[in-house]
Every structure is written in C-alpha cells, then in structure tokens.
Design a protein around this motif. Structure first.
Motif: not given
Length: 286
Positions: A58, A109-111, A124, A142-143, A146, A159, A181
């Motif tokens: 990411s 994961v990072r958003t 994401a 998190k997804i 986001a 994504i 999701t």
C-alpha cells in the motif's frame, strides 16, 4: 606468473572490521535479470529488463496513485481480535502481533482518500506482507467503511487486491466479509458511483470470489496470478490438464474476465482517463 601473489601469510580481519555488501542494492527478477534497486524504484518497481512487476504494498501504490503522495488514511488503527481463540503452531494473537511488528501495519489492508490527477479518489489497498494479504474481519470492515465514505461523499472507489484468500484463523467470520463487501459495492452501483478493481499478483481465494471481480471495470497488472483455487486443485478437481498461462492476467483478459491490463507506469493515467470518461468530466492529466 599469477596476477596476484600473497606476500604475507596468516592475514586475518577482525569480524567487526569486515565489510558486508549493503542489502537492497540489486534486485534479481524471476527471469534472472539483475536490476539496480534505485533504478527499480524510479521505474515504479517494474524491471526495465523484462517488464516484471515486483510485488509492492500500500505504501508504494499510494505513492504512485495519490498526487504528491498526499492522502488521509481512514480507520488507521482498526485491528483484529481473536473471537475463536484460534491456535495452530502459534496463537492467532501472537501471529497478529508478529505480523504487526514485522510489517509496521495494523492489518492486511489500508484505506485512504486523496487527490489523483487533481480529482478525489478513495483507495483500499491490500498488503500481502501481512499474513499473506488474508481477508479477515478487519479487512472486510475497512473496505466496507471505505465504500461508505465513497458513497457518502460521492467519490469514486478503487480496491487494489493482493491476497491469498480468506483468513483461516477467523473461519466463518472471514467468509462473512465476502457478503459484506459485495453488499457495499452494490450500494455504490445503485448510487452511480464508479468502482474500479485492480487485481495484482496474487489475487486468489475469497477476494476473487467477491470484490476483486465486481468492478465497473476489472483491470490487472501484467503477469498477475488471478484465480480462486490453485492450479493443482483445479487440475485434480476437473481431471484435465490446464492450458498454458492458466490464471495469468493475460489468460483472463483473453477469456473476458478482465477489461484491460495496465503496466504500473500507466496505471494512474489509465484509471483517471476511465473516470473522466464515465463521469463526463474534463480530461485530467498527471
């Protein structure tokens, strides 16, 4: 006569005085090409010798896609729990702690939200270095959050998948993230907000069975491995030999599963061109 002759015997160098070659100066691609690490970074982590796309996370994707690497990270401190008290070779809590210390990430994961070619974009991005990019409750949450942010603020959503599939340490809780999701992405579709799915190497398991294949456009990087089960499982299940290049991005594009394949150097402009066209806005440029 030898070009080198030792004139003094018994020469020894103390351990603390020995010089090691610094790590990271060179990168060797799977085809055997040697690339200078600095040159590789300047080339978007793509080997200029053979076009091989090195796996990145990411941090690197945000640098590539967000203008001047400026963004606001969303739900930064969300972390996984251990509701099942799972333990295999080690406790799940210990595995999480080790992964967090090793990668300096909270989960897989990072958003974030920021500008890309001057326009807002929510991204994401999964990190394979964190327990194989496995999809647990935090990844799904998190997804979903986001997607909620994109829905509320009417911002296109993207994504970047890089995953080994569902996280077995969370069992059915992990599988629930597929439905969660997918439901959020359906809400984006109903609201007319574009969703872009980028499949990178590897994109497998539950991610492929859910958000990775639900984009308004599904795109991939060259040579990426994309599939649900591994080739051996597919071969054993069907009892047939698999065609050459099975589960590569190029094979999937040829068979209609992907809209296009984009080299990483062109990714930012390609994504924004698509968004400009579909949203009927002036063409942006990097």
């Amino acid at each position: 006569m030898a070009w080198f002759k030792r004139t003094q015997k018994g020469i020894q160098t103390a351990t603390e005085d020995k010089k090691d070659v610094p790590k990271g100066l060179w990168y060797k691609s799977p085809t055997g090409k040697i690339v200078d690490a600095e040159q590789l970074e300047k080339n978007f982590y793509v080997s200029p010798e053979d076009g091989y796309h090195v796996r990145i996370g990411s941090k690197e994707y945000f640098e590539i896609l967000f203008d001047d690497n400026k963004f606001k990270e969303l739900d930064k401190n969300l972390t996984s729990k251990d509701p099942l008290k799972f333990e295999d070779k080690k406790k799940y809590t210990d595995r999480l702690k080790d992964a967090q210390e090793k990668t300096n990430l909270k989960d897989a994961v990072r958003t974030a939200v920021g500008k890309s070619n001057g326009n807002d974009l929510v991204i994401a991005c999964m990190d394979f270095s964190f327990i194989g990019g496995s999809m647990g409750s935090v990844v799904g949450e998190k997804i979903a959050r986001a997607a909620d942010y994109a829905l509320k603020n009417k911002i296109p959503f993207m994504i970047i998948s890089k995953s080994g599939g569902a996280r077995m340490m969370e069992a059915a809780l992990s599988l629930m993230q597929l439905a969660k999701t997918s439901a959020r992405l359906a809400q984006l579709a109903d609201a007319g907000i574009p969703y872009i799915s980028l499949c990178t190497d590897p994109t497998t398991g539950g991610t492929t069975a859910s958000f990775a294949m639900l984009g308004d456009i599904n795109i991939a990087e060259p040579g990426a491995l994309i599939g649900f089960a591994g080739p051996r499982v597919v071969r054993d299940t069907t009892g047939k030999e698999l065609p050459e290049g099975f589960q590569t991005a190029e094979f999937l594009k040829e068979h209609g599963f992907l809209d296009f394949i984009s080299p990483r150097q062109n990714l930012k402009d390609k994504i924004n061109l698509y968004l400009d066209l579909i949203l009927n806005r002036p063409l942006s440029s990097n």
